[in-house]
Write an enzyme that holds these catalytic residues in place. Structure first.
Site, mmCIF file in Angstrom:
data_model
loop_
_atom_site.group_PDB
_atom_site.id
_atom_site.type_symbol
_atom_site.label_atom_id
_atom_site.label_comp_id
_atom_site.label_asym_id
_atom_site.label_seq_id
_atom_site.Cartn_x
_atom_site.Cartn_y
_atom_site.Cartn_z
ATOM 1 N N HIS A 141 0.857 -1.201 0.000
ATOM 2 C CA HIS A 141 0.000 0.000 0.000
ATOM 3 C C HIS A 141 0.889 1.245 0.000
ATOM 4 C CE1 HIS A 141 -3.894 1.976 1.748
ATOM 5 N NE2 HIS A 141 -3.252 2.793 0.926
ATOM 6 N N HIS A 143 1.664 5.112 -1.667
ATOM 7 C CA HIS A 143 1.320 6.289 -2.457
ATOM 8 C C HIS A 143 2.610 6.846 -3.057
ATOM 9 C CE1 HIS A 143 -2.873 7.098 -0.836
ATOM 10 N NE2 HIS A 143 -2.427 6.137 -0.032
ATOM 11 N N LYS A 224 -7.335 0.059 -7.860
ATOM 12 C CA LYS A 224 -7.676 0.593 -6.553
ATOM 13 C C LYS A 224 -9.047 1.250 -6.638
ATOM 14 C CE LYS A 224 -7.304 2.146 -2.318
ATOM 15 N NZ LYS A 224 -6.284 3.127 -1.916
ATOM 16 N N HIS A 226 -11.199 3.671 -4.391
ATOM 17 C CA HIS A 226 -10.998 4.571 -3.253
ATOM 18 C C HIS A 226 -12.204 5.482 -3.089
ATOM 19 C CE1 HIS A 226 -9.301 7.561 -0.544
ATOM 20 N NE2 HIS A 226 -8.243 6.780 -0.380
ATOM 21 N N HIS A 253 -10.775 0.779 -0.650
ATOM 22 C CA HIS A 253 -10.892 1.702 0.479
ATOM 23 C C HIS A 253 -12.346 2.157 0.443
ATOM 24 C CE1 HIS A 253 -9.410 5.657 2.543
ATOM 25 N NE2 HIS A 253 -10.739 5.671 2.506
ATOM 26 N N HIS A 279 -6.359 -1.064 4.943
ATOM 27 C CA HIS A 279 -6.548 -0.578 6.323
ATOM 28 C C HIS A 279 -7.911 -1.005 6.880
ATOM 29 C CE1 HIS A 279 -8.139 2.635 3.846
ATOM 30 N NE2 HIS A 279 -6.937 3.090 3.576
ATOM 31 N N HIS A 327 -6.496 13.734 3.172
ATOM 32 C CA HIS A 327 -7.729 13.692 2.386
ATOM 33 C C HIS A 327 -8.268 15.080 2.063
ATOM 34 C CE1 HIS A 327 -7.944 9.388 2.273
ATOM 35 N NE2 HIS A 327 -7.526 9.400 3.517
ATOM 36 N N ASP A 367 0.895 2.653 3.620
ATOM 37 C CA ASP A 367 0.121 3.849 3.269
ATOM 38 C C ASP A 367 1.061 5.055 3.205
ATOM 39 O OD1 ASP A 367 -2.133 5.209 2.501
ATOM 40 O OD2 ASP A 367 -3.273 4.839 4.313
#
Length: 573
Positions: A141, A143, A224, A226, A253, A279, A327, A367
């Site tokens: 995971h 980014h 993914k 999300h 997610h 997660h 976020h 993450d």
């Protein structure tokens, strides 16, 4: 007959069968169950390099040429810690792959030498004596926000990333997605010179099948889903339909705000199909407050991210600010603040500890830079194991050492993510035929800082002293890139994992990369039962008002740790 005490033998050759090793400064001990390189029954012929030692011409080194099968490299006398066992052995490497695990040396004068470990003039030696070897970690995971994370990953023992992103764009800072064929091509090119294996995730948040197929042809290894892009039941079903046809994995997610449905609606949209749930506890995102219940379903492959590992007295305090940044939330907007606070629940974070210890949450990733730290995947995993040892004692089958627990936890960042993403044909364990992605650890620094990281048979990263010193060890000893990290060597020793459709469509001819493109294996039949040592499916309930978690009917009480190993004893900051 000359006799050696165990202490003296360990000092000369490293520990052997029956010896126990403490992992860093934790309460965890591992016990060697077999010694294929020496020890009882084989003592006296250990393959050891150095002045006055065994691996010299016409002694431990034979006349066998590389053309006749001599390995390129042998790691001598290493303690292998892997999901399949804890043994001591010599490890042979040839053409960047593990070719033998057993006893090295010269069969002309030694007995019991493995045919794939005949040391010759073309063989290099890495001393593993007294050290632990694990498979290179897989961060499932990541980014891709800045390229500097690659060095941090290597410095933490990671050799493979399952990742998404294009740099510090808002979409990448929030979601693990490299959207579209153009971005996929440019990122595969950008990552070509780093000594890590790469699997990129395309955007699965669409009901357009063709939009996903073009990403698979463009180099995505999976998708993914999300919530920041809209993880609706329709998008979930559409994505998994394409995944089923292509054989690749979807990573989800889920919808924290429950706008498009609750956890039950998401599970209904999944329809029993294989999916990797990121997660799973929920602080990183997902249906509030009960996304953690998906860890009890046989088709869901659950993972944690490392900021909640393990539950400590500081865990909650750092999460709110992290979440607001990751976020793109505004702390002056009450709805944004409520959104953030709904995700941070001490009861589910505490339950996450137990679910890892019983093997119900199968994987741990970082993450990276989006509420997690890429260099701490391995360390946070073993801190969790330590906390659970203190609270729960030995696992069933363990008495004097923690072999069962150690094998379970090492699997969480090696073989389990490899199986989940169809990478296990190439990586994920210390087994013959796989890429020689190996991490050597001094036991006192296990899980904290590697002694050396071997990538595809070359040392790519290592603890190294002053380069202007007369020997390699003068301070400051720092983790530094080695020759295996040079761009051409990195491309030769690493792979890009892509969907089979990309290879069939001729992607290698369309992008400027030097490394090999390898198709991911079909994962559509992979469920929790295929997660080695991490296949438990307990019944998990979350009270919607109090957030109390029951696991198989029992309430797991919060006891956040106040002190951890592998922490300030090793680091200044």
């Amino acid at each position: 007959m000359t006799q050696l005490s165990r202490e003296r033998y360990a000092a000369l050759y490293g520990p052997t069968t029956g010896d126990r090793i403490r992992l860093a400064d934790t309460d965890l001990l591992i016990e060697i169950t077999e010694d294929r390189s020496g020890g009882p029954g084989l003592a006296g012929d250990e393959a050891v390099f150095g002045g006055g030692k065994v691996l010299r011409e016409s002694m431990g080194q034979s006349r066998v040429t590389r053309a006749d099968g001599a390995p390129d490299t042998v790691i001598t006398g290493a303690v292998i810690l892997d999901y399949w066992g804890i043994i001591k052995a010599d490890i042979g490497i040839r053409d960047g792959r593990i070719t033998a695990i057993g006893k090295a040396g010269n069969p002309d004068i030694m007995t019991g030498v493995h045919p794939g470990l005949v040391v010759g003039p073309s063989t290099e030696i890495i001393a593993g004596n007294g050290r632990i070897v694990t498979a290179g970690a897989i961060d499932c995971h990541v980014h891709l926000i800045c390229p500097q994370i690659m060095a941090e990953a290597l410095g933490g023992g990671i050799t493979t990333i399952v990742a998404g992103g294009t740099g510090p764009a808002e979409g990448s800072k929030a979601t693990t997605v490299t959207p579209g064929a153009w971005h996929l091509a440019r990122m595969l090119e950008a990552l070509d010179t780093w000594p890590l294996n790469i699997a990129l995730l395309g955007k699965g948040n669409t009901v357009s099948a063709e939009a996903m197929w073009e990403q698979l042809r463009g180099g995505a290894a999976g998708f993914k889903l999300h919530e920041d892009w809209g993880t609706t039941p329709a998008a979930i079903d559409a994505c998994l339909t394409v995944c089923d046809a292509a054989g690749v994995q979807a990573n989800i997610h889920t919808d924290t705000l429950n706008e498009a449905g609750f956890v039950e609606h998401t599970l209904a949209a999944i329809k029993g199909r294989s999916i990797h749930a990121y997660h799973t506890e929920g602080a990183g995102g997902g249906h509030a407050p009960d996304i953690i219940t998906v860890a009890g379903h046989p088709n869901v492959l659950p993972s944690s991210t490392n900021p909640t590992r393990p539950h400590t007295v500081n865990t909650l305090d750092e999460h709110l600010d992290m979440l607001m940044v990751c976020h793109h939330l505004n702390p002056s907007v009450p709805e944004d603040l409520a959104f953030a606070e709904s995700r941070i629940r001490p009861s589910t974070i505490a339950a996450e500890d137990l679910l890892h210890d019983i093997g119900a949450i199968s994987m741990i990733g970082s993450d990276a830079q989006a509420m997690g730290r890429i260099g701490e995947v391995v360390m946070r995993t073993w801190q969790t194991a330590h906390v659970m040892k203190r609270r729960r004692g030995f696992l069933p089958g363990d008495t004097k050492a923690d072999n069962a627990r150690a094998k379970r936890y090492v699997a969480k960042y090696t073989i389990c993510p490899a199986v989940a993403h169809g990478l296990d044909g190439e990586i994920g364990s210390v087994e013959v035929g796989k890429l020689a992605d190996l991490v050597l650890w001094e036991p006192a620094f296990f899980g904290v800082r590697p002694h050396a990281v071997v990538k595809g048979g070359m040392i790519a990263w290592a603890a190294m002293g002053d380069a202007n010193a007369s020997i390699p060890t003068p301070q400051p000893v720092l983790p530094r890139p080695m020759f295996g990290a040079a761009p051409a060597a990195a491309a030769a020793t690493s792979v890009h994992f892509v969907a089979p459709q990309a290879i069939e469509d001729g992607l290698a001819d369309r992008i400027a990369v030097n490394r090999k493109l390898v198709a991911v294996g079909n994962v559509r039949g992979v469920g929790k039962a295929q997660m080695p040592l991490n296949d438990a499916t307990p019944d998990i309930e979350v009270d919607p008002d109090t957030f109390t978690v029951r696991i198989d009917g029992e309430v797991w009480q919060e006891q956040p740790a106040t002190e951890l190993p592998m922490a300030q004893r090793y680091f200044l900051f």
